[in-house]
Scaffold this active site. Structure first.
Site, PDB file in Angstrom:
ATOM      1  CG  ASP A 183      -1.730   1.204   1.414  1.00  0.00           C
ATOM      2  OD1 ASP A 183      -2.311   1.655   0.417  1.00  0.00           O
ATOM      3  OD2 ASP A 183      -1.790   1.726   2.539  1.00  0.00           O
ATOM      4  CG  ASP A 185      -2.124   7.550   0.340  1.00  0.00           C
ATOM      5  OD1 ASP A 185      -2.878   8.522   0.343  1.00  0.00           O
ATOM      6  OD2 ASP A 185      -1.436   7.222  -0.645  1.00  0.00           O
ATOM      7  CD  GLU A 192      -4.261   7.849   4.179  1.00  0.00           C
ATOM      8  OE1 GLU A 192      -4.790   7.718   3.055  1.00  0.00           O
ATOM      9  OE2 GLU A 192      -3.805   6.892   4.846  1.00  0.00           O
ATOM     10  NE  ARG A 228     -12.193   9.261   1.235  1.00  0.00           N
ATOM     11  CZ  ARG A 228     -11.241   8.342   1.303  1.00  0.00           C
ATOM     12  NH1 ARG A 228     -10.113   8.619   1.940  1.00  0.00           N
ATOM     13  NH2 ARG A 228     -11.387   7.176   0.725  1.00  0.00           N
ATOM     14  CB  SER A 271      -2.093   3.678  -4.149  1.00  0.00           C
ATOM     15  OG  SER A 271      -2.567   4.789  -3.434  1.00  0.00           O
ATOM     16  N   GLY A 272      -5.167   3.170  -3.176  1.00  0.00           N
ATOM     17  CA  GLY A 272      -6.469   3.802  -3.338  1.00  0.00           C
ATOM     18  C   GLY A 272      -6.317   5.277  -3.612  1.00  0.00           C
ATOM     19  CE  LYS A 316      -5.150  -0.299  -1.636  1.00  0.00           C
ATOM     20  NZ  LYS A 316      -4.566   0.185  -0.380  1.00  0.00           N
ATOM     21  CG  ASP A 339      -2.470   1.921   6.501  1.00  0.00           C
ATOM     22  OD1 ASP A 339      -2.600   1.749   5.267  1.00  0.00           O
ATOM     23  OD2 ASP A 339      -2.843   2.962   7.068  1.00  0.00           O
ATOM     24  CG  ASN A 342      -8.043   0.439   1.460  1.00  0.00           C
ATOM     25  OD1 ASN A 342      -7.465   0.519   2.542  1.00  0.00           O
ATOM     26  ND2 ASN A 342      -7.640   1.116   0.399  1.00  0.00           N
TER      27      ASN A 342
END
Length: 401
Positions: A183, A185, A192, A228, A271-272, A316, A339, A342
């Site tokens: 991941d 962020d 983030e 967001r 990554s999201g 992911k 972490d 997701n």
């Protein structure tokens, strides 16, 4: 080995110096002995050398005994010699690596962990230090334990002692992990990205609240992401450049990636967050594969939308599988690090899932957890020592930053 064979265990202890091992084996070479096991360790200049030998029961061992004692006397070392009858005892089941990370690592923590291992009927066969900084890392070879049972017991003890403990199967299964998927962020980088963008857009508090809930698994990730990103509508795209320049890698990130690349591991990020940031990380660190979302930009402004299929929790895991296929690596030879909620599917799909400074729901579901702020401690879980890392850097110094 038949019943006519006996065993001799010689243990030398004393100040370490060159030639101790050579001197002992040179002396033993003159006798009809077979070496069946050797163990040596040096702690703060103090050497412990154990040699297990077998010999025919008809052998006169008096001269062997006196010759070994003379070696010890000449070297000013203590010696212990014991004999026994050799037995073909079966190898104990469940050979495992137990890795302990502490900063600091207290005697009480080691006592608690060793006690849990003993209480489960297992045995510690070997102990080795992998690192003394930025954390102390001790690795134990353990036999006679069921991995899931031991993992649960040691996780409870680790929480009580405030240390990290990983339990992995020994042998080729561990050494074969050749793809790392991470991941971004709050894992590879500090913070983030979407919150840094929100700060520019004047909606940080609102975005941070949604991010925190999503990472705890309380909100659907795709829905929360779109919510967001919508708040960023109208933000000048130049803000992305400013955010990209503010990004800071997690402590130890460069060391980890550099070391793994030297060992011919493949390295990937998923990554999201957004390709507008991750693409720069790929170029900077020499990352092999990446997947992330893309912010839509029209006429130099963020539209408040993302383009293409969203990289969410399931996305992911799909990326992990895709990277493994591209690299020609079986999924059970992959390591996933994350972490947030997701990351759960990815952590569970990988051969080894590591929760890194993660939310409680992630720590409980992952194979192991690391809760110190040094990303290169992941290397210790793969059996790579600090001395090996530093030796490689000395031979091939990393570029100055």
């Amino acid at each position: 080995m038949d019943g006519s064979q006996r065993t001799l265990l010689i243990t030398l202890t004393g100040r370490d110096r060159p030639g101790v091992t050579s001197r002992l084996f040179t002396t033993l070479a003159g006798f009809p002995l077979t070496v069946t096991d050797v163990e040596q360790v040096v702690i703060r200049g103090r050497l412990i050398l154990g040699v297990l030998l077998s010999y025919p029961a008809s052998t006169d061992m008096g001269q062997v005994w006196s010759s070994a004692e003379k070696v010890a006397a000449d070297l000013d070392m203590d010696i212990e010699i014991s004999t026994g009858r050799d037995r073909d005892t079966p190898r104990r089941r469940g050979r495992l690596h137990v890795t302990v990370l502490g900063n600091p690592l207290r005697p009480a923590a080691m006592a608690g962990i060793a006690g849990r291992i003993a209480a489960g009927g297992a045995n510690i066969d070997r102990i080795e230090r992998l690192s003394r900084y930025p954390v102390t890392c001790i690795e134990m070879d353990v036999s006679g334990a069921d991995p899931e049972t031991l993992r649960a017991a040691l996780a409870a003890e680790a929480a009580q002692q405030q240390v990290d403990v990983a339990v992995q199967r020994s042998g080729l299964h561990r050494r074969a992990k050749r793809l790392i998927v991470m991941d971004v962020d709050s894992t590879l980088i500090q913070g983030e990205v979407i919150e840094l963008l929100a700060e520019h857009a004047g909606c940080l508090d609102e975005v941070a609240k949604v991010t925190e809930a999503a990472m705890r698994g309380e909100l659907d990730f795709e829905g929360s992401l779109r919510e967001r990103v919508a708040l960023l509508a109208g933000l000048d795209a130049a803000a992305i450049d400013e955010v990209r320049n503010k990004i800071r890698l997690a402590s130890g990130a460069r060391t980890m990636v550099r070391t793994l690349k030297r060992l011919d591991y493949k390295f990937a990020i998923v990554s999201g967050g957004f390709t507008q940031v991750t693409d720069a990380l790929v170029e900077d660190l020499g990352i092999d594969y990446s997947a992330a979302n893309t912010l839509e930009i029209v006429d130099g402004k963020l539209t408040g939308r993302v383009t293409g299929r969203v990289i969410d929790r399931a996305g992911k895991a799909r990326a992990l599988e895709h990277f493994a296929q591209q690299a020609g690596i079986p999924i059970n030879q992959t390591v996933a690090i994350g972490d947030g909620a997701n990351d759960l599917d990815m952590l569970q799909a990988a051969g080894l899932g590591i929760a890194y400074n993660a939310k409680p729901v992630v720590r409980q579901a992952a194979d192991t957890a690391v809760n110190v702020p040094y990303l290169d401690t992941i290397l210790f879980l793969l059996g790579i020592s600090r001395d090996e890392i530093e030796a490689a850097d000395a031979e091939d110094p990393p570029p100055a930053e």
